[in-house]
Each structure stands twice: as C-alpha cells, then as structure tokens.
Design a protein around this motif. Structure first.
Motif, PDB file in Angstrom:
ATOM      1  N   UNK A 118       0.840  -1.189   0.000  1.00  0.00           N
ATOM      2  CA  UNK A 118       0.000   0.000   0.000  1.00  0.00           C
ATOM      3  C   UNK A 118       0.873   1.237   0.000  1.00  0.00           C
ATOM      4  N   UNK A 119       0.253   2.377  -0.317  1.00  0.00           N
ATOM      5  CA  UNK A 119       0.952   3.646  -0.262  1.00  0.00           C
ATOM      6  C   UNK A 119       1.516   4.131  -1.574  1.00  0.00           C
ATOM      7  N   UNK A 120       1.340   3.387  -2.640  1.00  0.00           N
ATOM      8  CA  UNK A 120       1.911   3.782  -3.926  1.00  0.00           C
ATOM      9  C   UNK A 120       0.909   4.415  -4.885  1.00  0.00           C
ATOM     10  N   UNK A 121      -0.367   4.447  -4.540  1.00  0.00           N
ATOM     11  CA  UNK A 121      -1.412   4.849  -5.482  1.00  0.00           C
ATOM     12  C   UNK A 121      -1.187   6.188  -6.144  1.00  0.00           C
ATOM     13  N   UNK A 122      -0.938   7.238  -5.374  1.00  0.00           N
ATOM     14  CA  UNK A 122      -0.758   8.562  -5.975  1.00  0.00           C
ATOM     15  C   UNK A 122       0.560   8.670  -6.735  1.00  0.00           C
ATOM     16  N   UNK A 123       1.569   7.892  -6.346  1.00  0.00           N
ATOM     17  CA  UNK A 123       2.816   7.859  -7.119  1.00  0.00           C
ATOM     18  C   UNK A 123       2.581   7.227  -8.486  1.00  0.00           C
ATOM     19  N   UNK A 124       1.752   6.203  -8.536  1.00  0.00           N
ATOM     20  CA  UNK A 124       1.411   5.569  -9.813  1.00  0.00           C
ATOM     21  C   UNK A 124       0.632   6.551 -10.680  1.00  0.00           C
ATOM     22  N   UNK A 125      -0.325   7.255 -10.086  1.00  0.00           N
ATOM     23  CA  UNK A 125      -1.103   8.256 -10.828  1.00  0.00           C
ATOM     24  C   UNK A 125      -0.157   9.317 -11.404  1.00  0.00           C
ATOM     25  N   UNK A 126       0.782   9.789 -10.597  1.00  0.00           N
ATOM     26  CA  UNK A 126       1.730  10.813 -11.058  1.00  0.00           C
ATOM     27  C   UNK A 126       2.581  10.302 -12.209  1.00  0.00           C
ATOM     28  N   UNK A 127       3.001   9.050 -12.132  1.00  0.00           N
ATOM     29  CA  UNK A 127       3.859   8.486 -13.177  1.00  0.00           C
ATOM     30  C   UNK A 127       3.114   8.299 -14.498  1.00  0.00           C
ATOM     31  N   UNK A 128       1.839   8.028 -14.443  1.00  0.00           N
ATOM     32  CA  UNK A 128       1.077   7.728 -15.657  1.00  0.00           C
ATOM     33  C   UNK A 128       0.396   8.937 -16.273  1.00  0.00           C
ATOM     34  N   UNK A 129       0.283  10.028 -15.542  1.00  0.00           N
ATOM     35  CA  UNK A 129      -0.470  11.179 -16.043  1.00  0.00           C
ATOM     36  C   UNK A 129       0.455  12.337 -16.409  1.00  0.00           C
ATOM     37  N   UNK A 130      -0.054  13.200 -17.280  1.00  0.00           N
ATOM     38  CA  UNK A 130       0.685  14.404 -17.649  1.00  0.00           C
ATOM     39  C   UNK A 130       0.419  15.526 -16.658  1.00  0.00           C
ATOM     40  N   UNK A 131      -0.699  15.466 -15.980  1.00  0.00           N
ATOM     41  CA  UNK A 131      -1.053  16.434 -14.935  1.00  0.00           C
ATOM     42  C   UNK A 131      -1.993  15.732 -13.973  1.00  0.00           C
ATOM     43  N   UNK A 132      -1.971  16.160 -12.726  1.00  0.00           N
ATOM     44  CA  UNK A 132      -2.862  15.580 -11.723  1.00  0.00           C
ATOM     45  C   UNK A 132      -3.005  16.575 -10.583  1.00  0.00           C
ATOM     46  N   UNK A 133      -4.043  16.386  -9.790  1.00  0.00           N
ATOM     47  CA  UNK A 133      -4.233  17.287  -8.668  1.00  0.00           C
ATOM     48  C   UNK A 133      -5.464  16.905  -7.882  1.00  0.00           C
ATOM     49  N   UNK A 134      -5.889  17.806  -7.035  1.00  0.00           N
ATOM     50  CA  UNK A 134      -7.085  17.570  -6.243  1.00  0.00           C
ATOM     51  C   UNK A 134      -7.777  18.871  -5.937  1.00  0.00           C
ATOM     52  N   UNK A 143      -7.965  14.133  -9.518  1.00  0.00           N
ATOM     53  CA  UNK A 143      -8.086  14.024 -10.963  1.00  0.00           C
ATOM     54  C   UNK A 143      -6.717  13.789 -11.579  1.00  0.00           C
ATOM     55  N   UNK A 144      -6.742  13.243 -12.785  1.00  0.00           N
ATOM     56  CA  UNK A 144      -5.516  13.021 -13.555  1.00  0.00           C
ATOM     57  C   UNK A 144      -5.855  13.221 -15.030  1.00  0.00           C
ATOM     58  N   UNK A 145      -4.902  13.766 -15.774  1.00  0.00           N
ATOM     59  CA  UNK A 145      -5.077  13.992 -17.213  1.00  0.00           C
ATOM     60  C   UNK A 145      -4.039  13.183 -17.972  1.00  0.00           C
ATOM     61  N   UNK A 146      -4.507  12.417 -18.954  1.00  0.00           N
ATOM     62  CA  UNK A 146      -3.640  11.592 -19.794  1.00  0.00           C
ATOM     63  C   UNK A 146      -3.827  12.005 -21.243  1.00  0.00           C
ATOM     64  N   UNK A 147      -2.753  11.904 -22.036  1.00  0.00           N
ATOM     65  CA  UNK A 147      -2.876  12.142 -23.474  1.00  0.00           C
ATOM     66  C   UNK A 147      -3.676  11.016 -24.101  1.00  0.00           C
ATOM     67  N   UNK A 148      -4.461  11.329 -25.129  1.00  0.00           N
ATOM     68  CA  UNK A 148      -5.225  10.295 -25.826  1.00  0.00           C
ATOM     69  C   UNK A 148      -4.668  10.012 -27.207  1.00  0.00           C
ATOM     70  N   UNK A 149      -3.586  10.673 -27.568  1.00  0.00           N
ATOM     71  CA  UNK A 149      -2.934  10.426 -28.849  1.00  0.00           C
ATOM     72  C   UNK A 149      -1.519   9.953 -28.550  1.00  0.00           C
ATOM     73  N   UNK A 150      -1.009   9.041 -29.380  1.00  0.00           N
ATOM     74  CA  UNK A 150       0.392   8.632 -29.187  1.00  0.00           C
ATOM     75  C   UNK A 150       1.309   9.851 -29.293  1.00  0.00           C
ATOM     76  N   UNK A 151       2.341   9.922 -28.454  1.00  0.00           N
ATOM     77  CA  UNK A 151       3.201  11.100 -28.440  1.00  0.00           C
ATOM     78  C   UNK A 151       4.065  11.209 -29.690  1.00  0.00           C
ATOM     79  N   UNK A 152       4.228  10.130 -30.461  1.00  0.00           N
ATOM     80  CA  UNK A 152       5.043  10.212 -31.671  1.00  0.00           C
ATOM     81  C   UNK A 152       4.199  10.403 -32.934  1.00  0.00           C
ATOM     82  N   UNK A 153       2.875  10.552 -32.776  1.00  0.00           N
ATOM     83  CA  UNK A 153       2.002  10.754 -33.939  1.00  0.00           C
ATOM     84  C   UNK A 153       2.098  12.208 -34.409  1.00  0.00           C
ATOM     85  N   UNK A 154       1.989  12.446 -35.723  1.00  0.00           N
ATOM     86  CA  UNK A 154       1.980  13.829 -36.202  1.00  0.00           C
ATOM     87  C   UNK A 154       0.854  14.599 -35.549  1.00  0.00           C
TER      88      UNK A 154
END
Length: 159
Positions: A118-134, A143-154
């Motif tokens: 236990x204790x890793x949840x918000x660290x995982x959220x931070x690692x997977x998201x581009x922005x997060x907060x409360x 909340x957490x914000x993730x990109x929905x397009x691949x980062x290498x796509x035009x």
C-alpha cells in the motif's frame, strides 16, 4: 508527491458523448474492480489507443481505491475526453485531501512497511499522467489527465 495543479470542474461544458459519469455507492474494495471494468469498456468504446486505456484503467483503480479507503461514500467517477486528453476525476464525500508524503513522487520503501502492498497509489497516478491534482471542500476530488494520442504521432502531444 507534488500536486501539479488544481482543476476547476465544468461538467456542463462537454457534450454527453465526451463524458461518462457514474457512482459507486458502496465502500467495499471490490468496487475498484467494478470501476476498472466499467472504465475499460467506456474507453474502448471511445476507441482510445490501447496504451491510454491501460494507463487510464490503472489510474481509475488507484484513485477509486484511495477514495474507498480514505474517503466517504458515495464515490463518483467521471471520464472526460477532449482536445487530445482524457481527464479522470474521482470524488468522495471526505472533507479533507488524503495525506501525501511530500514532493517526492518516488516510493519510499520504509513508508510501505514490510508488505509493500500500500501507499503507492498517488505515485502511480503521477507516473502515468501528464497532470494531476485535487480539489477539496465539502467533498474531495482527485483528478488526472492523460494524453489520448500517441506522443510520436503527427500533431500529437510532445513529451
């Protein structure tokens, strides 16, 4: 863990097809699995990239688990899609934000005890998201914000 920003919620501004909201009335931890399955179904119907779906489902599970463990029911989950991003919001009726360990998002093995489960949840959220907060107040929303397009796509987000 550093909280990057506070997001104001404007639920009425997105078309219904670009948001999905539901409630978990129970505080049973099995509800996290239910939320994970429901989120996966919604995100797959939205035809988001597989990597985004996988990351988002894990974020939903971590935020819901925290809300169940540290907040008060009911737990509300919202998925918002738009402008190349997916925003995941999980709210509960707890009045104060959950404790955080400070600005370092890297897990501290001593913090987790011997089991390390236990204790890793918000660290995982931070690692997977581009922005997060409360947001706090009469309820708490993480909340957490993730990109929905691949980062290498035009035209896709730049890492």
């Amino acid at each position: 863990m550093e909280i990057l920003a506070v997001q104001s919620t404007a639920h009425g501004l997105l078309p219904a097809a670009d948001r999905h909201v539901w409630c978990l009335p129970d505080t049973d931890l099995t509800q996290a699995a239910h939320a994970r399955r429901k989120a996966a179904g919604v995100l797959q119907r939205w035809r988001l990239p597989r990597a985004t779906v996988d990351d988002a489902v894990l974020v939903v599970c971590e935020l819901v688990t925290n809300a169940i463990r540290h907040g008060r029911s009911p737990v509300h989950i919202a998925l918002h899609r738009g402008q190349g991003a997916l925003t995941i919001s999980v709210s509960d009726h707890g009045r104060v934000p959950y404790p955080t360990r400070g600005p370092d998002p890297d897990p501290d093995p001593d913090h987790f005890g011997e089991s390390g489960e236990s204790g890793r949840g918000l660290s995982i959220v931070a690692a997977l998201s581009q922005a997060h907060g409360y947001e706090g107040g009469s309820s708490t929303t993480f909340w957490a914000r993730l990109h929905t397009q691949p980062t290498d796509a035009p035209g896709g987000p730049v890492a």
